[in-house]
Design a protein around this motif. Sequence first.
Motif, PDB file in Angstrom:
ATOM      1  N   VAL A 182     -91.502 -27.581  -1.047  1.00  0.00           N
ATOM      2  CA  VAL A 182     -90.820 -27.959  -2.183  1.00  0.00           C
ATOM      3  C   VAL A 182     -90.491 -29.657  -2.188  1.00  0.00           C
ATOM      4  O   VAL A 182     -89.688 -29.840  -1.316  1.00  0.00           O
ATOM      5  N   GLN A 183     -90.911 -30.425  -3.128  1.00  0.00           N
ATOM      6  CA  GLN A 183     -90.207 -31.723  -3.150  1.00  0.00           C
ATOM      7  C   GLN A 183     -89.316 -31.780  -4.514  1.00  0.00           C
ATOM      8  O   GLN A 183     -89.843 -31.298  -5.677  1.00  0.00           O
ATOM      9  N   LEU A 184     -88.394 -32.564  -4.379  1.00  0.00           N
ATOM     10  CA  LEU A 184     -87.221 -32.319  -5.589  1.00  0.00           C
ATOM     11  C   LEU A 184     -87.246 -34.268  -5.996  1.00  0.00           C
ATOM     12  O   LEU A 184     -86.944 -35.086  -5.010  1.00  0.00           O
ATOM     13  N   GLN A 185     -87.163 -34.444  -7.177  1.00  0.00           N
ATOM     14  CA  GLN A 185     -87.196 -35.747  -7.707  1.00  0.00           C
ATOM     15  C   GLN A 185     -85.931 -35.697  -8.888  1.00  0.00           C
ATOM     16  O   GLN A 185     -86.213 -35.175  -9.907  1.00  0.00           O
ATOM     17  N   ALA A 186     -84.771 -36.415  -8.671  1.00  0.00           N
ATOM     18  CA  ALA A 186     -83.689 -36.261  -9.472  1.00  0.00           C
ATOM     19  C   ALA A 186     -83.920 -37.640 -10.221  1.00  0.00           C
ATOM     20  O   ALA A 186     -84.057 -38.727  -9.705  1.00  0.00           O
ATOM     21  N   SER A 187     -83.405 -37.557 -11.544  1.00  0.00           N
ATOM     22  CA  SER A 187     -83.284 -38.825 -12.503  1.00  0.00           C
ATOM     23  C   SER A 187     -82.218 -38.603 -13.329  1.00  0.00           C
ATOM     24  O   SER A 187     -81.683 -37.485 -13.670  1.00  0.00           O
ATOM     25  N   GLY A 188     -81.945 -39.635 -14.343  1.00  0.00           N
ATOM     26  CA  GLY A 188     -81.103 -39.414 -15.409  1.00  0.00           C
ATOM     27  C   GLY A 188     -79.775 -40.167 -15.256  1.00  0.00           C
ATOM     28  O   GLY A 188     -78.974 -39.961 -16.009  1.00  0.00           O
ATOM     29  N   GLY A 189     -79.427 -40.538 -13.979  1.00  0.00           N
ATOM     30  CA  GLY A 189     -78.128 -41.096 -13.816  1.00  0.00           C
ATOM     31  C   GLY A 189     -78.018 -42.411 -14.658  1.00  0.00           C
ATOM     32  O   GLY A 189     -78.952 -43.029 -15.039  1.00  0.00           O
ATOM     33  N   GLY A 190     -76.703 -43.003 -14.677  1.00  0.00           N
ATOM     34  CA  GLY A 190     -76.517 -44.102 -15.123  1.00  0.00           C
ATOM     35  C   GLY A 190     -75.065 -44.415 -15.819  1.00  0.00           C
ATOM     36  O   GLY A 190     -74.147 -43.888 -15.010  1.00  0.00           O
ATOM     37  N   LEU A 191     -74.557 -45.463 -16.430  1.00  0.00           N
ATOM     38  CA  LEU A 191     -73.378 -45.761 -16.794  1.00  0.00           C
ATOM     39  C   LEU A 191     -72.835 -45.361 -17.953  1.00  0.00           C
ATOM     40  O   LEU A 191     -73.933 -45.659 -19.048  1.00  0.00           O
ATOM     41  N   VAL A 192     -71.833 -44.699 -18.347  1.00  0.00           N
ATOM     42  CA  VAL A 192     -71.622 -44.041 -19.488  1.00  0.00           C
ATOM     43  C   VAL A 192     -69.886 -44.458 -19.774  1.00  0.00           C
ATOM     44  O   VAL A 192     -69.449 -44.289 -18.620  1.00  0.00           O
ATOM     45  N   GLN A 193     -69.554 -44.423 -20.805  1.00  0.00           N
ATOM     46  CA  GLN A 193     -68.060 -44.330 -21.054  1.00  0.00           C
ATOM     47  C   GLN A 193     -67.511 -43.119 -21.313  1.00  0.00           C
ATOM     48  O   GLN A 193     -68.165 -42.188 -21.524  1.00  0.00           O
ATOM     49  N   ALA A 194     -66.248 -43.088 -20.936  1.00  0.00           N
ATOM     50  CA  ALA A 194     -65.462 -41.747 -20.886  1.00  0.00           C
ATOM     51  C   ALA A 194     -65.642 -41.009 -22.276  1.00  0.00           C
ATOM     52  O   ALA A 194     -65.723 -41.718 -23.154  1.00  0.00           O
ATOM     53  N   GLY A 195     -66.075 -39.709 -22.304  1.00  0.00           N
ATOM     54  CA  GLY A 195     -66.341 -39.080 -23.599  1.00  0.00           C
ATOM     55  C   GLY A 195     -67.925 -38.965 -23.895  1.00  0.00           C
ATOM     56  O   GLY A 195     -67.991 -38.167 -24.649  1.00  0.00           O
ATOM     57  N   GLY A 196     -68.629 -39.449 -23.042  1.00  0.00           N
ATOM     58  CA  GLY A 196     -69.928 -39.735 -23.392  1.00  0.00           C
ATOM     59  C   GLY A 196     -70.557 -38.576 -22.469  1.00  0.00           C
ATOM     60  O   GLY A 196     -70.167 -37.880 -22.001  1.00  0.00           O
ATOM     61  N   SER A 197     -72.233 -38.807 -23.007  1.00  0.00           N
ATOM     62  CA  SER A 197     -73.070 -37.716 -22.321  1.00  0.00           C
ATOM     63  C   SER A 197     -74.156 -38.341 -21.575  1.00  0.00           C
ATOM     64  O   SER A 197     -74.740 -39.437 -21.831  1.00  0.00           O
ATOM     65  N   LEU A 198     -74.728 -37.303 -20.568  1.00  0.00           N
ATOM     66  CA  LEU A 198     -75.948 -37.748 -19.835  1.00  0.00           C
ATOM     67  C   LEU A 198     -76.490 -36.632 -19.599  1.00  0.00           C
ATOM     68  O   LEU A 198     -75.998 -35.297 -19.367  1.00  0.00           O
TER      69      LEU A 198
END
Length: 123
Positions: A1-17
């Motif tokens: 099994v290989q895993l590829q994570a994505s979707g991180g970033g910079l967000v302000q408090a109260g925001g969503s990712l």
Amino acid sequence: VQLQASGGGLVQAGGSLRLSCAASGRTFSYHYMGWFRQAPGKERECVAAISWSGSSTYYADSVKGRFTISRDSAPNTVYLQMNTLKPEDTAVYYCAVSFTRMIPTTTREYDLWGQGTQVTVSS
């Protein structure tokens, strides 16, 4: 099994990712997939986990009510929807798979790891 994570970033408090972890290879063989995070100077902790069927989930107390883990069998991807983010959620987030049959919540219960994705929440 290989895993590829994505979707991180910079967000302000109260925001969503939304983080994604795509699994490839012998994906039918794992029983659980989990999301962990590690902040500087702290141990890696499990924030959420989900069974291969999607019927069992686990959440750390610190994220209950704010994070939701889910999976999509086609493609074989697990998501971590993170809402109402706080500065203390800042960390490198990792996905991992486990072959254990009991819901795993510690790093030693996970067998394969993806690369991390940075989540930074500004105040």
